[in-house]
Design a protein around this motif. Structure first.
Motif, PDB file in Angstrom:
ATOM      1  N   GLU A 259       0.821  -1.206   0.000  1.00 27.01           N
ATOM      2  CA  GLU A 259       0.000   0.000   0.000  1.00 27.01           C
ATOM      3  C   GLU A 259       0.848   1.245   0.000  1.00 27.01           C
ATOM      4  OE1 GLU A 259      -3.315   0.199   2.697  1.00 27.01           O
ATOM      5  OE2 GLU A 259      -3.165  -1.969   3.009  1.00 27.01           O
ATOM      6  N   GLU A 261      -0.021   5.735  -0.070  1.00 25.74           N
ATOM      7  CA  GLU A 261      -1.122   6.676  -0.167  1.00 25.74           C
ATOM      8  C   GLU A 261      -0.635   8.099  -0.319  1.00 25.74           C
ATOM      9  OE1 GLU A 261      -3.360   5.920   3.367  1.00 25.74           O
ATOM     10  OE2 GLU A 261      -2.254   7.446   4.490  1.00 25.74           O
ATOM     11  N   GLN A 266      -5.753   6.111  -1.942  1.00 26.22           N
ATOM     12  CA  GLN A 266      -5.186   4.937  -1.295  1.00 26.22           C
ATOM     13  C   GLN A 266      -4.858   3.959  -2.411  1.00 26.22           C
ATOM     14  OE1 GLN A 266      -8.378   3.943   1.329  1.00 26.22           O
ATOM     15  NE2 GLN A 266      -7.615   5.277   2.953  1.00 26.22           N
ATOM     16  N   LYS A 268      -3.146   0.489  -3.881  1.00 27.44           N
ATOM     17  CA  LYS A 268      -2.659  -0.851  -3.600  1.00 27.44           C
ATOM     18  C   LYS A 268      -2.009  -1.375  -4.857  1.00 27.44           C
ATOM     19  CE  LYS A 268      -5.647  -2.274   0.060  1.00 27.44           C
ATOM     20  NZ  LYS A 268      -6.316  -3.397   0.680  1.00 27.44           N
TER      21      LYS A 268
END
Ligand SMILES: [Zn+2]
Length: 483
Positions: A259, A261, A266, A268
């Motif tokens: 991950e 951000e 956000q 992935k």
């Protein structure tokens, strides 16, 4: 039905004339490891499966392919919100109990709601007895069911809420109101009513089933899983089981992802992709976010989820970028195999998909497909030039597709019609933006968010219906692109 069919057939003929810049029909290749690739013109060739992407033809060894699902068109993104709102779920249970036969027929008859009768029931209820209240509940509930069946969510909700004022602790009514909010993509409100319903019916499986869908619509997978598990423990149910299985599968896949951000995103990504690419994607998205935000005068309140797929193991085969499968189902999903940094085409794709997120959040999932796709194309920088002449010709022949027919999903349309739909949608949006200004587009989206139908929103802002808009668009195309 048959009229629509013949109209579509007509369109197919016309669309054969369109310069087809867009990819045609999409097939789905399902691999033995469960992964899926959306590709074009998939065909078997010896021990290979060949398919086309925007980067050219690619192939896979047949031994790793489980099966191929033919047909379908460009995957029209269905967001979890839209999926939750269009859920195929019967309204929770039948009737609020009351011993008052004939109320349904008195409240709704001859194909319409008898408002005078319902008003009388209400007056009686306000005047007095519990029995009169029960009748008012039934009358409003019957009206709500009728309106729901006719697609009039707004009035259904109003009636069901009024019913609730006469019986505020009735779980069936609380769940029905929650269900209607859910259908209307208002998940937070839905949850509020379910919370109350739980107090009076703690062991009702339907409460948890609806709760799961609300969380799912809000992109809160973990809570959705929890709610559906509770629902299943209370009562086995095939719909709930299927929803739970899908949510668990998504979760398992993504648990292995890394991950990252940024302010509004956000991200992935699969462990195999380059962290540098992930950073580059975030930087690009933030740049587009600022641009779209100032264009639309709107900032989505919720962080936007982005998933980068590398389709690990195929990097060697797909030595070219193949993001034909990019889509936005509430999160932006982009296959990026073979890329180590963001090139101009990936940047365009990101901006297109990000625009869908903005429109989706701004209108709470209510924007019609022609505005979604028209505006997303406009934002990514596409203009009508190459298609203008054909669009004008189609319009002049009186054969342009009505925008009303392009509001819903384009999934069932033939590929040629989809090409036309993209081009015609872009043209109408382009006309609005270029001649009336983005402010008008913003106001149209605002009216849609408030619950207006799209044509009404267009009428409120542009002072003309679809017919006028299409005529103006054709005029604009002639003027701007010549003939
Ligand atoms: Zn799109």
């Amino acid at each position: 039905m048959s009229r629509q069919k013949s109209r579509i057939r007509l369109l197919v003929l016309l669309c054969a004339a369109l310069a087809c810049a867009l990819p045609a029909r999409a097939d789905k290749i399902v691999l033995k490891n469960g992964r899926q690739i959306i590709a074009y013109n998939v065909r078997e060739d010896g021990d290979k499966v060949r398919y086309e992407t925007s980067a050219g033809e690619l192939s896979l060894p047949k031994s790793i392919v489980d099966h191929i699902e033919k047909g379908g068109l460009m995957p029209m993104a269905q967001s979890p919100a839209a999926a939750a709102a269009s859920l195929n779920l019967a309204p929770p249970m039948a009737e609020p109990s009351a011993d008052a036969p004939g109320i349904d027929q008195a409240a709704v008859h001859d194909g319409t709601v008898d408002r005078a009768y319902i008003a009388k029931m209400e007056t009686d209820a306000n005047a007095g007895s519990g029995g009169a209240k029960a009748k008012a509940v039934l009358a409003h509930h019957a009206a709500a069911q009728f309106e729901l069946a006719h697609g009039d969510l707004e009035h259904a909700l109003a009636d069901e809420r009024t019913a609730l004022t006469f019986a505020p602790e009735q779980p069936v009514l609380l769940m029905n109101v929650a269900y209607l909010y859910l259908k209307n993509s208002e998940f937070k409100q839905s949850l509020d009513y379910l919370e109350k319903a739980k107090r009076f019916a703690p062991d009702n499986a339907d409460v948890y089933k609806l709760e799961g869908w609300s969380y799912y619509g809000m992109n809160k997978q973990a809570q959705a899983v929890e709610a559906w598990k509770k629902a299943l423990a209370l009562r086995p149910d095939a719909d709930t089981q299927a929803a739970l299985d899908k949510a668990l599968k998504d979760k398992a896949e993504e648990d292995s992802y890394r991950e990252n951000e940024s302010a509004h995103f956000q991200l992935k990504y699969n462990g195999a992709s380059e962290p540098a690419l992930a950073r580059d994607v975030l930087r690009t998205l933030e740049m587009h976010f600022e641009a779209i935000s100032s264009e639309l005068g709107y900032t989505p309140p919720e962080p936007i989820g982005v998933v980068l797929y590398t389709q690990q193991g195929f990097a060697d085969i797909t030595q070219a970028p193949g993001w034909v499968g990019a889509l936005n189902d509430g999160r932006i999903r982009v296959p990026v195999q073979g890329l180590t940094s963001v090139n101009s085409e990936l940047s365009r794709v990101l901006k297109h998909e990000l625009t869908h997120s903005f429109i989706g959040q701004k209108t709470r999932g209510r924007a019609p497909t022609w505005i979604q796709e028209g505006l997303a194309q406009w934002m990514e920088g596409k203009r009508s030039d190459e298609n203008a002449a054909v669009l004008v010709q189609v319009y002049d022949n009186g054969q342009a597709a009505s925008l009303g027919n392009l509001e819903g999903s384009w999934m069932g349309l033939p590929a040629e019609v989809v090409h036309y739909a993209y081009a015609w949608s872009l043209a109408n949006v382009e006309y609005i933006v270029e001649t009336q200004g983005m402010g008008d587009m913003e106001r149209i989206l605002g009216r849609i968010a408030e619950g207006a139908s799209t044509e009404q929103a267009v009428r409120d802002v542009l002072h003309g219906g679809y017919g006028d808009l299409m005529q103006s668009t054709a005029g604009y195309l002639k003027k701007s692109y010549g003939r």
